[in-house]
Design a protein around this motif. Structure first.
Motif, short mmCIF file in Angstrom:
data_model
loop_
_atom_site.label_atom_id
_atom_site.label_comp_id
_atom_site.label_asym_id
_atom_site.label_seq_id
_atom_site.Cartn_x
_atom_site.Cartn_y
_atom_site.Cartn_z
N TRP A 7 0.84 -1.20 0.00
CA TRP A 7 0.00 0.00 0.00
C TRP A 7 0.87 1.25 0.00
O TRP A 7 0.58 2.24 -0.67
N GLN A 8 1.96 1.18 0.74
CA GLN A 8 2.91 2.29 0.81
C GLN A 8 3.48 2.60 -0.58
O GLN A 8 3.53 3.74 -1.00
N ILE A 9 3.86 1.54 -1.29
CA ILE A 9 4.44 1.74 -2.61
C ILE A 9 3.41 2.35 -3.57
O ILE A 9 3.68 3.31 -4.27
N LEU A 10 2.20 1.78 -3.54
CA LEU A 10 1.15 2.31 -4.42
C LEU A 10 0.88 3.78 -4.11
O LEU A 10 0.77 4.60 -5.03
N THR A 11 0.79 4.10 -2.83
CA THR A 11 0.49 5.49 -2.47
C THR A 11 1.59 6.44 -2.92
O THR A 11 1.32 7.56 -3.33
N ALA A 12 2.84 5.98 -2.81
CA ALA A 12 3.95 6.86 -3.17
C ALA A 12 3.86 7.32 -4.62
O ALA A 12 4.36 8.38 -4.98
N PHE A 13 3.22 6.51 -5.47
CA PHE A 13 3.14 6.87 -6.88
C PHE A 13 1.89 7.68 -7.24
O PHE A 13 1.73 8.12 -8.36
N LYS A 14 0.98 7.83 -6.25
CA LYS A 14 -0.25 8.53 -6.56
C LYS A 14 -0.07 10.05 -6.46
O LYS A 14 0.91 10.53 -5.90
N THR A 15 -1.07 10.75 -6.98
CA THR A 15 -1.11 12.17 -6.69
C THR A 15 -1.79 12.33 -5.34
O THR A 15 -2.45 11.40 -4.86
#
Lengths: 253, 317
Positions: A7-15
Motif C-alpha cells: 500500500w505504501q508503494i502504491l500510495t507513493a506513486f499517486k497524486t
C-alpha cells in the motif's frame, strides 16, 4: 504481513488527490516519480541518508573490532581481575538505555559534540552485549590451534587477527548485522543529540518530514520507503546472517 | 509408552602415563589482556557505567541551570508519584506489555503451521514475516498511521465495505493504544518466529511419533509435546519481550506524539515517551532521571518475577 508495504508503494506513486480519494483508489492512474525527487528538495534527505550510512558503517566496523578484541582477551588470556572486569561488563547489559541518556547527553554537550556525527556514533561503538556474544564463541575454539601459533612464535595480536577472527566469522557477521540494524533504526538517541536536520540520521529525519507534510501522503510514503530500502536490501543480501544473528541472541544471549 | 531412554554413556578410558599440563596455564596474557580490553572497557566506563551512576545520583538532586545541582532527597520521586501522567503512562506501558506478549502465541502457532513436513518455501514465509522487523520502525509507524487514518485510511475503507464505520484510530483516546500495540506485535512477529522455528525443529521426532502411537491427535501433540519442549524458548522470548515493550518509544512517538494536539497524546503515552517529554521538552531533568530509575526498577522486578515463576512451568530436558 507485507501488505502495508504494498500500500505504501502504491500510495507513493499517486497524486495527493488520488491518495485521499473517497472511496479509496487502489492503483494510481499515472505512475508519478515526481515525489521521489521532491522530498530531496524539501528535506536534506540525501544528507540524512548519508549520515545514516556513515553512522551504521562506523558503528558496525568499530563495534565488531573493539568487542572482538575484548572478547578474545576475556575468553583466552589470563590476567588478574579478569572475572571481576567481566562481571562489570555483564552488569552494563542489565541497564536500560533510557536510564543513561541524560548523562550521555551532558557528556556530548561537555565535549561540544551535539549536532555532530561523532555524537551519533560514540555510544554505539562500545557494547557489552557484543563482547559477551563473541566471548561465548571464542570459548568454543579448541586451544590447540592457538598453541600451535604460539609455538611458531606468533604474537597475541597476530593470533587474534589471523587465527581466531577467521574462526569466529559467523559470529562476527551476526553481530555486524544486528549492530547495523540497531544503528539504522535507532531513534531516541538521534532525536536527543542531533536536532539540526542537516546532521540527523534518516530515522529522525523522517519524523520531521511528518510535520512538514501533514497531508502530503505520497511524499510521506515515498520518504518512508526510501528510508527503509537500504536496510531491506542489506537484509535480502544477508538473510542467513540475520537469521543466524537472531538465533544466536536466542540461544546464547 | 515412555520416550526412549538414552543408552548409558561409554565409560571414559582412564588416562594414564604422561599427563598433559592444563592448557590454561600456558595461556598467560599478562598486560596484553588489559590492552585488548581497554578500548571497550573505557568506552563502557565513560558512556555507560558513569552515566548509570550519575543518573542514580541525579535522581536525588535538583538540577540547577549550570551544573549547580543540589541534593533534595526523594523530592523528584515524590513529584513523579504525584504526577497523574506518570500513573497513566505506567498503566499504558503495562497494557503495551500485555498486548505485546500476544506476539508469542501468534509466532508459536505460525511456527507450528510452517513445520508441516513437506511444506515448501518455509524460507519465503520466514522472510515475509521478517521484513517488518527489519524495516525502519519510524517508516512502519508512518505507513500504519496512514492506514489507520480516519478519513482516507484503508482500514476504514475496508470496514465500511461491511457497513462498519471506523474511527480516527490513533487520534481517538480509546483506540490509540490498541492500534499502536497491534503495529508493535506485527513488527515483532518475525523475530520470535525465527526463534520458535529453530526450537520446534530441535524437538526429536521420536517424541512426536511416540505420542502419535499413543493416540494423541495433532492438537494434543501440540499441547502435550511441542509446548512443554518449547518452554525454554517461550521463557526466553517472554523475558526479552517484556523488557522490550516496557521500553516502547518509536512507534508511539511517530504515530501519536508527533503533534501534541493529538487528543490521544496522553492515552497512548508510555513511560519512555513521558521520560522524553520531561527531559527534553519540559526540561525537567530531575523528575526525568527519577522516572528513568523507576522504569529500571520495574523492568528488574518483572524480570525477577519471571525467573521465579519459570520453575513452575519451564521444562528443561
Amino acid at each position: 504481513m507485507i501488505f502495508p508495504f504494498a500500500w505504501q508503494i502504491l500510495t507513493a506513486f499517486k497524486t495527493q488527490a488520488e491518495a485521499v480519494a473517497v472511496p479509496v483508489q487502489i492503483l494510481p492512474s499515472r505512475w508519478e516519480w515526481a515525489v521521489f525527487t521532491e522530498i530531496f528538495e524539501v528535506l536534506p534527505f540525501a544528507e540524512q541518508l548519508r549520515t545514516s550510512v556513515i553512522v551504521a558503517f562506523v558503528r558496525t566496523v568499530g563495534q565488531v573490532m573493539l568487542c572482538s578484541l575484548a572478547a578474545y582477551a576475556f575468553a583466552r588470556l589470563r590476567f588478574p581481575g579478569r572475572e571481576l572486569l567481566f562481571a562489570l561488563f555483564l552488569s552494563v547489559l542489565m541497564v536500560p538505555g533510557q536510564l543513561l541518556i541524560l548523562p550521555q547527553y551532558e557528556l556530548m554537550a561537555t565535549f561540544d559534540l551535539l549536532n555532530t556525527i561523532p555524537a551519533l556514533i560514540l555510544p554505539g561503538l562500545f557494547s557489552a552485549f557484543g563482547t559477551f556474544l563473541l566471548r561465548q564463541f571464542f570459548l568454543t575454539i579448541p586451544a590447540e590451534l592457538e598453541e600451535a601459533a604460539l609455538l611458531d612464535g606468533a604474537s597475541r595480536l597476530r593470533i587474534y587477527w589471523s587465527v581466531m577472527l577467521p574462526l569466529v566469522r559467523p559470529a562476527l557477521a551476526a553481530l555486524a548485522v544486528i549492530t547495523m540494524m540497531n544503528s539504522w533504526n535507532d531513534l531516541l538517541w538521534p532525536l536527543v543529540v542531533n536536532t539540526d536536520p542537516n546532521v540527523m540520521p534518516i530515522s529522525a529525519g523522517l519524523t520531521t518530514l511528518q510535520g512538514q507534510f501533514q497531508t502530503n501522503y505520497p511524499a510521506l510514503m515515498a520518504g518512508a520507503l526510501l528510508a527503509s530500502l537500504p536496510m531491506l536490501l542489506v537484509f535480502l543480501v544477508l538473510q542467513r546472517q540475520f537469521v543466524q544473528g537472531i538465533a544466536l541472541t536466542g540461544s546464547k544471549g | 509408552m515412555a520416550a526412549p531412554t538414552t543408552t548409558p554413556a561409554p565409560v571414559a578410558p582412564i588416562e594414564t602415563g604422561r599427563r598433559r599440563r592444563p592448557i590454561r596455564s600456558r595461556m598467560r596474557g599478562g598486560m596484553i589482556g588489559y590492552l585488548f580490553i581497554a578500548p571497550v572497557g573505557l568506552g563502557l566506563l565513560v558512556l555507560y557505567i558513569y552515566p548509570a551512576v550519575a543518573t542514580f545520583a541525579l535522581s536525588f538532586t535538583e538540577w540547577g541551570p549550570f551544573g549547580g545541582n543540589t541534593f533534595n532527597g526523594f523530592t523528584n520521586y515524590a513529584a513523579v508519584f504525584r504526577n497523574e501522567l506518570f500513573w497513566r503512562a505506567l498503566g499504558n506501558t503495562l497494557l503495551y506489555m500485555v498486548i505485546g506478549l500476544l506476539v508469542i502465541p501468534i509466532a508459536i502457532i505460525i511456527a507450528a503451521l510452517l513445520n508441516k513436513p513437506g511444506l515448501r518455501g518455509v524460507g519465503v514465509y520466514r522472510t515475509l514475516y521478517f521484513i517488518p522487523f527489519v524495516t525502519l520502525p519510524v517508516a512502519s509507524g508512518m505507513v500504519w498511521k496512514w492506514l489507520y487514518n480516519g478519513d482516507y485510511g484503508l482500514i476504514n475503507a475496508f470496514l465500511s465495505s461491511f457497513g462498519v464505520s471506523g474511527t480516527y484510530w490513533v487520534a481517538n483516546p480509546s483506540t490509540a493504544l490498541l492500534a499502536i500495540g497491534i503495529v508493535q506485535v506485527w513488527s515483532q512477529i518475525g523475530y520470535y518466529l525465527v526463534i520458535f522455528i529453530a526450537g520446534i525443529k530441535a524437538i526429536p521426532q521420536t517424541y512426536l511419533e511416540a505420542a502419535e502411537l499413543d493416540g494423541a491427535g495433532p492438537i494434543r501433540r501440540f499441547f502435550l509435546v511441542v509446548i512443554p519442549l518449547l518452554s525454554p524458548s517461550i521463557f526466553f522470548c517472554s523475558v526479552i519481550n517484556v523488557i522490550a515493550t516496557l521500553q516502547i518509544f518509536d512507534l508511539i512517538y511517530v504515530m501519536s506524539q508527533s503533534s501534541s494536539a493529538n487528543p490521544a497524546f496522553n492515552s497512548a503515552q508510555s513511560i519512555v515517551t513521558l521520560f522524553y517529554q520531561m527531559a527534553f521538552v519540559e526540561n525537567n531533568k530531575g523528575n526525568a532521571t527519577a522516572l528513568a530509575f523507576l522504569l529500571m526498577l520495574l523492568i528488574a522486578a518483572l524480570t525477577a518475577v519471571q525467573f521465579r515463576l519459570q520453575k513452575k512451568w519451564v521444562f528443561y530436558d
